[in-house]
Motif scaffolding. Structure first.
Motif, PDB file in Angstrom:
ATOM      1  N   SER A 108      51.358  36.182  37.000  1.00 22.77           N
ATOM      2  CA  SER A 108      50.301  35.257  36.598  1.00 22.77           C
ATOM      3  C   SER A 108      48.915  35.891  36.641  1.00 22.77           C
ATOM      4  N   LEU A 109      48.795  37.098  37.182  1.00 18.73           N
ATOM      5  CA  LEU A 109      47.486  37.744  37.271  1.00 18.73           C
ATOM      6  C   LEU A 109      46.789  37.864  35.910  1.00 18.73           C
ATOM      7  N   PRO A 110      47.451  38.411  34.878  1.00 15.75           N
ATOM      8  CA  PRO A 110      46.756  38.503  33.588  1.00 15.75           C
ATOM      9  C   PRO A 110      46.478  37.133  32.983  1.00 15.75           C
ATOM     10  N   LEU A 111      47.333  36.151  33.264  1.00 20.38           N
ATOM     11  CA  LEU A 111      47.092  34.792  32.767  1.00 20.38           C
ATOM     12  C   LEU A 111      45.787  34.249  33.338  1.00 20.38           C
ATOM     13  N   ILE A 112      45.580  34.421  34.648  1.00 22.03           N
ATOM     14  CA  ILE A 112      44.349  33.936  35.271  1.00 22.03           C
ATOM     15  C   ILE A 112      43.142  34.671  34.709  1.00 22.03           C
ATOM     16  N   ALA A 113      43.290  35.982  34.524  1.00 19.73           N
ATOM     17  CA  ALA A 113      42.181  36.758  33.949  1.00 19.73           C
ATOM     18  C   ALA A 113      41.841  36.249  32.553  1.00 19.73           C
ATOM     19  N   ASP A 114      42.863  35.943  31.754  1.00 21.81           N
ATOM     20  CA  ASP A 114      42.617  35.422  30.403  1.00 21.81           C
ATOM     21  C   ASP A 114      41.958  34.051  30.455  1.00 21.81           C
ATOM     22  N   LEU A 115      42.413  33.194  31.374  1.00 23.44           N
ATOM     23  CA  LEU A 115      41.806  31.866  31.501  1.00 23.44           C
ATOM     24  C   LEU A 115      40.320  31.972  31.800  1.00 23.44           C
ATOM     25  N   LEU A 116      39.965  32.880  32.704  1.00 25.81           N
ATOM     26  CA  LEU A 116      38.558  33.038  33.079  1.00 25.81           C
ATOM     27  C   LEU A 116      37.730  33.577  31.913  1.00 25.81           C
ATOM     28  N   LYS A 117      38.313  34.457  31.101  1.00 23.87           N
ATOM     29  CA  LYS A 117      37.592  34.974  29.942  1.00 23.87           C
ATOM     30  C   LYS A 117      37.398  33.891  28.887  1.00 23.87           C
ATOM     31  N   ARG A 118      38.409  33.067  28.704  1.00 24.05           N
ATOM     32  CA  ARG A 118      38.383  32.066  27.642  1.00 24.05           C
ATOM     33  C   ARG A 118      37.625  30.796  28.030  1.00 24.05           C
ATOM     34  N   ASP A 119      37.405  30.596  29.315  1.00 22.36           N
ATOM     35  CA  ASP A 119      36.797  29.339  29.771  1.00 22.36           C
ATOM     36  C   ASP A 119      35.676  29.631  30.768  1.00 22.36           C
ATOM     37  N   PRO A 120      34.440  29.713  30.316  1.00 21.22           N
ATOM     38  CA  PRO A 120      33.326  30.042  31.206  1.00 21.22           C
ATOM     39  C   PRO A 120      32.976  28.928  32.190  1.00 21.22           C
ATOM     40  N   ASN A 121      33.558  27.755  32.031  1.00 25.78           N
ATOM     41  CA  ASN A 121      33.272  26.644  32.944  1.00 25.78           C
ATOM     42  C   ASN A 121      34.417  26.374  33.915  1.00 25.78           C
ATOM     43  N   LEU A 122      35.283  27.372  34.080  1.00 29.47           N
ATOM     44  CA  LEU A 122      36.436  27.222  34.963  1.00 29.47           C
ATOM     45  C   LEU A 122      36.204  27.935  36.294  1.00 29.47           C
ATOM     46  N   ARG A 123      36.604  27.295  37.367  1.00 29.53           N
ATOM     47  CA  ARG A 123      36.630  27.932  38.681  1.00 29.53           C
ATOM     48  C   ARG A 123      38.076  28.005  39.153  1.00 29.53           C
ATOM     49  N   ILE A 124      38.469  29.137  39.729  1.00 32.07           N
ATOM     50  CA  ILE A 124      39.796  29.330  40.307  1.00 32.07           C
ATOM     51  C   ILE A 124      39.658  29.361  41.820  1.00 32.07           C
ATOM     52  N   VAL A 125      40.511  28.626  42.520  1.00 31.28           N
ATOM     53  CA  VAL A 125      40.592  28.701  43.979  1.00 31.28           C
ATOM     54  C   VAL A 125      41.990  29.186  44.343  1.00 31.28           C
ATOM     55  N   TYR A 126      42.055  30.195  45.202  1.00 29.32           N
ATOM     56  CA  TYR A 126      43.327  30.778  45.627  1.00 29.32           C
ATOM     57  C   TYR A 126      43.683  30.272  47.027  1.00 29.32           C
ATOM     58  N   ARG A 127      44.918  29.816  47.185  1.00 22.42           N
ATOM     59  CA  ARG A 127      45.372  29.334  48.487  1.00 22.42           C
ATOM     60  C   ARG A 127      46.658  30.070  48.860  1.00 22.42           C
ATOM     61  N   ASP A 128      46.604  30.806  49.980  1.00 17.76           N
ATOM     62  CA  ASP A 128      47.778  31.532  50.464  1.00 17.76           C
ATOM     63  C   ASP A 128      48.849  30.548  50.931  1.00 17.76           C
ATOM     64  N   LEU A 129      50.065  30.745  50.417  1.00 15.82           N
ATOM     65  CA  LEU A 129      51.208  29.927  50.824  1.00 15.82           C
ATOM     66  C   LEU A 129      52.375  30.875  51.117  1.00 15.82           C
ATOM     67  N   PRO A 130      52.376  31.506  52.299  1.00 15.78           N
ATOM     68  CA  PRO A 130      53.365  32.541  52.612  1.00 15.78           C
ATOM     69  C   PRO A 130      54.713  31.953  53.021  1.00 15.78           C
ATOM     70  N   ILE A 131      55.598  31.783  52.042  1.00 18.96           N
ATOM     71  CA  ILE A 131      56.862  31.100  52.304  1.00 18.96           C
ATOM     72  C   ILE A 131      58.091  31.979  52.087  1.00 18.96           C
ATOM     73  N   LEU A 132      57.907  33.192  51.602  1.00 18.10           N
ATOM     74  CA  LEU A 132      59.068  33.973  51.176  1.00 18.10           C
ATOM     75  C   LEU A 132      59.597  34.951  52.216  1.00 18.10           C
ATOM     76  N   SER A 133      58.735  35.480  53.074  1.00 19.71           N
ATOM     77  CA  SER A 133      59.209  36.472  54.047  1.00 19.71           C
ATOM     78  C   SER A 133      58.165  36.671  55.137  1.00 19.71           C
ATOM     79  N   ASP A 134      58.543  37.447  56.145  1.00 19.05           N
ATOM     80  CA  ASP A 134      57.596  37.762  57.221  1.00 19.05           C
ATOM     81  C   ASP A 134      56.400  38.549  56.686  1.00 19.05           C
ATOM     82  N   THR A 135      56.647  39.457  55.745  1.00 20.12           N
ATOM     83  CA  THR A 135      55.522  40.227  55.202  1.00 20.12           C
ATOM     84  C   THR A 135      54.592  39.341  54.370  1.00 20.12           C
ATOM     85  N   SER A 136      55.109  38.217  53.877  1.00 25.92           N
ATOM     86  CA  SER A 136      54.241  37.273  53.173  1.00 25.92           C
ATOM     87  C   SER A 136      53.175  36.742  54.118  1.00 25.92           C
TER      88      SER A 136
END
Length: 237
Positions: A108-136
């Motif tokens: 999803s990284l390039p998708l988010i980058a494209d969204l930000l380029k295409r939409d100057p009025n968009l804000r992205i907030v990232y929330r860590d949700l470590p559910i897959l492993s100990d290293t998560s």
């Protein structure tokens, strides 16, 4: 009448329109002949128009999701430190719940980058949700430490670019982004992770990436058009 019938009838009423099904308040407590008549009307109409069922269920799900989002809006939309991107005064915020071990989150990284380029009025907030492993969880703690130090973006990109998540790749990403892991505020960071996990449970999230935009909750790696449609709907409201 089951406990699901009235909400579903209400949703069907909204989808079908007042001309096809009487408004919900007319039969909020039906009994006797009225109940049988109402159930027959809905039964016959749905059999004639089965395409209404998924529409009604989606509407009901969106209503329930909207209530959960509204009840936790500040905790969802307020970023932790620098864990955000885009326009700080954007009129729509897209929130991503992610896990560094999640391949779909990486995709999803390039998708988010494209969204930000295409939409100057968009804000992205990232929330860590470590559910897959100990290293998560180890990666999430380092990510939040980076956010505390105003270096989330650099760490986020560096860790994803480093390949599979490991203690070594986490240390390398921190060094590359200039993040100090020596004096991590463990109590605050662990509290943030616990909060994210709790909110995700309330929102019914069961995987990553999961997204919140407006009153909607979306799941999985989605086409950019679908996310843009949800952003447009949130902006329209």
């Amino acid at each position: 009448m089951s406990r699901y019938t009235l909400p579903l009838i209400a949703s069907l009423g909204a989808v079908i329109g007042a001309g096809a099904v009487w408004s919900y308040d007319r039969f909020a407590s039906p009994h006797g002949p009225d109940q049988a008549r109402i159930e027959r009307v809905v039964h016959d109409y749905v059999l004639a128009h089965p395409e209404l069922i998924p529409q009604a269920m989606q509407k009901l799900q969106d209503q329930q999701s909207g209530q959960a989002v509204a009840a936790n809006r500040d905790a969802i939309l307020t970023p932790f430190g620098s864990a955000w991107a885009g326009n700080p005064r954007g009129d729509v915020t897209l929130v991503e719940y992610f896990d560094y071990n999640c391949g779909y989150c990486r995709a999803s990284l390039p998708l988010i980058a494209d969204l930000l380029k295409r939409d100057p009025n968009l804000r992205i907030v990232y929330r860590d949700l470590p559910i897959l492993s100990d290293t998560s969880r180890t990666a999430a703690r380092a990510s939040l430490a980076a956010a505390q130090q105003g270096k989330f973006g650099g760490f986020h990109e560096a860790l994803y670019a480093a390949g599979p998540v490991s203690d070594a790749s986490i240390q390398g990403a921190a060094a590359k982004a200039g993040v100090s892991l020596a004096a991590v505020d463990s109590a605050t960071i662990d509290g943030e992770i616990a909060k994210n996990m709790g909110i995700a449970a309330k929102l019914g999230m069961n995987g990553t990436p999961s997204w919140v935009v407006g009153d909607r909750i979306l799941s999985g790696a989605l086409p950019i058009e679908e996310i843009e449609k949800a952003i447009a709907a949130a902006r329209g409201r």
